[in-house]
Write an enzyme that holds these catalytic residues in place. Structure first.
Site, mmCIF file in Angstrom:
data_model
loop_
_atom_site.group_PDB
_atom_site.id
_atom_site.type_symbol
_atom_site.label_atom_id
_atom_site.label_comp_id
_atom_site.label_asym_id
_atom_site.label_seq_id
_atom_site.Cartn_x
_atom_site.Cartn_y
_atom_site.Cartn_z
ATOM 1 N N LYS A 211 -24.355 -13.626 -35.110
ATOM 2 C CA LYS A 211 -23.959 -12.353 -34.497
ATOM 3 C C LYS A 211 -22.878 -11.642 -35.310
ATOM 4 O O LYS A 211 -22.950 -10.434 -35.541
ATOM 5 C CB LYS A 211 -23.484 -12.609 -33.067
ATOM 6 N N THR A 212 -21.869 -12.389 -35.757
ATOM 7 C CA THR A 212 -20.785 -11.788 -36.531
ATOM 8 C C THR A 212 -21.290 -11.277 -37.876
ATOM 9 O O THR A 212 -20.926 -10.181 -38.316
ATOM 10 C CB THR A 212 -19.652 -12.809 -36.744
ATOM 11 N N TYR A 213 -22.132 -12.044 -38.514
ATOM 12 C CA TYR A 213 -22.727 -11.665 -39.802
ATOM 13 C C TYR A 213 -23.532 -10.381 -39.671
ATOM 14 O O TYR A 213 -23.381 -9.443 -40.458
ATOM 15 C CB TYR A 213 -23.608 -12.828 -40.279
ATOM 16 N N LYS B 271 -13.538 -6.209 -30.881
ATOM 17 C CA LYS B 271 -13.946 -7.394 -30.134
ATOM 18 C C LYS B 271 -12.858 -7.701 -29.113
ATOM 19 O O LYS B 271 -11.675 -7.732 -29.457
ATOM 20 C CB LYS B 271 -14.156 -8.592 -31.069
ATOM 21 N N ASP C 142 -13.439 -14.033 -36.857
ATOM 22 C CA ASP C 142 -14.667 -13.250 -36.985
ATOM 23 C C ASP C 142 -14.349 -11.785 -37.266
ATOM 24 O O ASP C 142 -15.033 -11.125 -38.054
ATOM 25 C CB ASP C 142 -15.495 -13.348 -35.699
ATOM 26 N N GLY D 296 -19.651 -9.154 -29.032
ATOM 27 C CA GLY D 296 -19.421 -10.024 -27.895
ATOM 28 C C GLY D 296 -18.976 -11.414 -28.302
ATOM 29 O O GLY D 296 -18.748 -11.703 -29.483
ATOM 30 N N ASN E 126 -32.347 -12.608 -37.034
ATOM 31 C CA ASN E 126 -31.623 -13.157 -38.178
ATOM 32 C C ASN E 126 -32.375 -14.354 -38.763
ATOM 33 O O ASN E 126 -33.242 -14.931 -38.126
ATOM 34 C CB ASN E 126 -30.221 -13.576 -37.722
#
Length: 222
Positions: free
Chosen positions: A16-18, A38, A51, A113, A176
């Site tokens: 998700k962060t990527y 965030k 992150d 999130g 992903n």
């Protein structure tokens, strides 16, 4: 008028962060005023190591570190437990104020999130906050990040149904770790048929650019 979009995932370690970093980067490089936020982040000693720091580095944004997030916890556990252990519970009022501050200085704000959609953010005798409460407080649509491989049909459908049943709008799905092949192509088809939601981007491992038109990505923000 500035716009925002919330990024959730079907679970932890979905990238998700990527993917969020690639989204912010895509908009910035296309000339959009692109920001990041965030609410709560756990498992880091500093913003730079978190992150949020990763997204800032990969995306190339120059946003001030202190505006990237509201709560930083050192314990690498769910935010509600980290908050309890460290004595700093999340306040929705602060989250909204901090988000609106970023929204005032950037045209397109990507909000990341924590974990999956059913992630407790605060759970004590005074207040109980789930991730969905933050999404609703910020009045955002949602993009779901999922792994492209085996099991993703079930994970995406369940996440999408939860979001819809709890009155949140799903704007799209990003898969992903995409490798291609018959199974993953079928995963795309089945996700779209079962949910009626478009798979808007496919991200291969190590990809440095999000394969989606910047205008299409920007259209997901509301």
């Amino acid at each position: 008028m500035s716009k925002g979009l919330f990024v959730t995932a079907t679970g932890t370690d979905m990238g998700k962060t990527y993917v969020t970093a690639l989204m912010v980067k895509k908009l910035r490089e296309a000339g959009y005023s692109s920001g990041y936020y965030k609410a709560a982040l756990s498992g880091a000693d500093s913003i730079d190591e978190s992150d949020a720091g990763y997204v800032k580095k990969i995306s190339g944004i120059t946003q001030e570190d202190e505006t990237l997030l509201s709560y930083l916890y050192r314990n690498a556990v769910s935010p509600h437990l980290a908050a309890r252990l460290e004595g700093e519970p999340v306040e929705l009022k602060k989250v909204r104020e901090d988000y609106l501050h970023v929204l005032k200085t950037h045209e397109y704000v990507t909000v990341e999130g924590s974990g999956g959609i059913v992630c407790p953010i605060r759970w004590d005798n005074e207040q109980k906050i789930l991730l969905e409460d933050i999404i609703k407080a910020l009045e955002l649509g949602v993009v779901i990040v999922a792994d492209a491989g085996l099991g993703t049909i079930n994970a995406v459908v369940l996440t999408a149904e939860y979001l819809r049943n709890h009155n949140m709008e799903v704007k799209g799905v990003i898969l992903n770790n995409y490798k291609g092949g018959a199974m993953e192509e079928d995963n795309i088809r089945m996700i779209e048929e079962l949910t009626g939601i478009s798979v808007v981007a496919l991200v291969r491992k190590g990809e440095k650019e999000l394969e989606i038109e910047a205008e299409t990505l920007a259209s997901l923000y509301t």
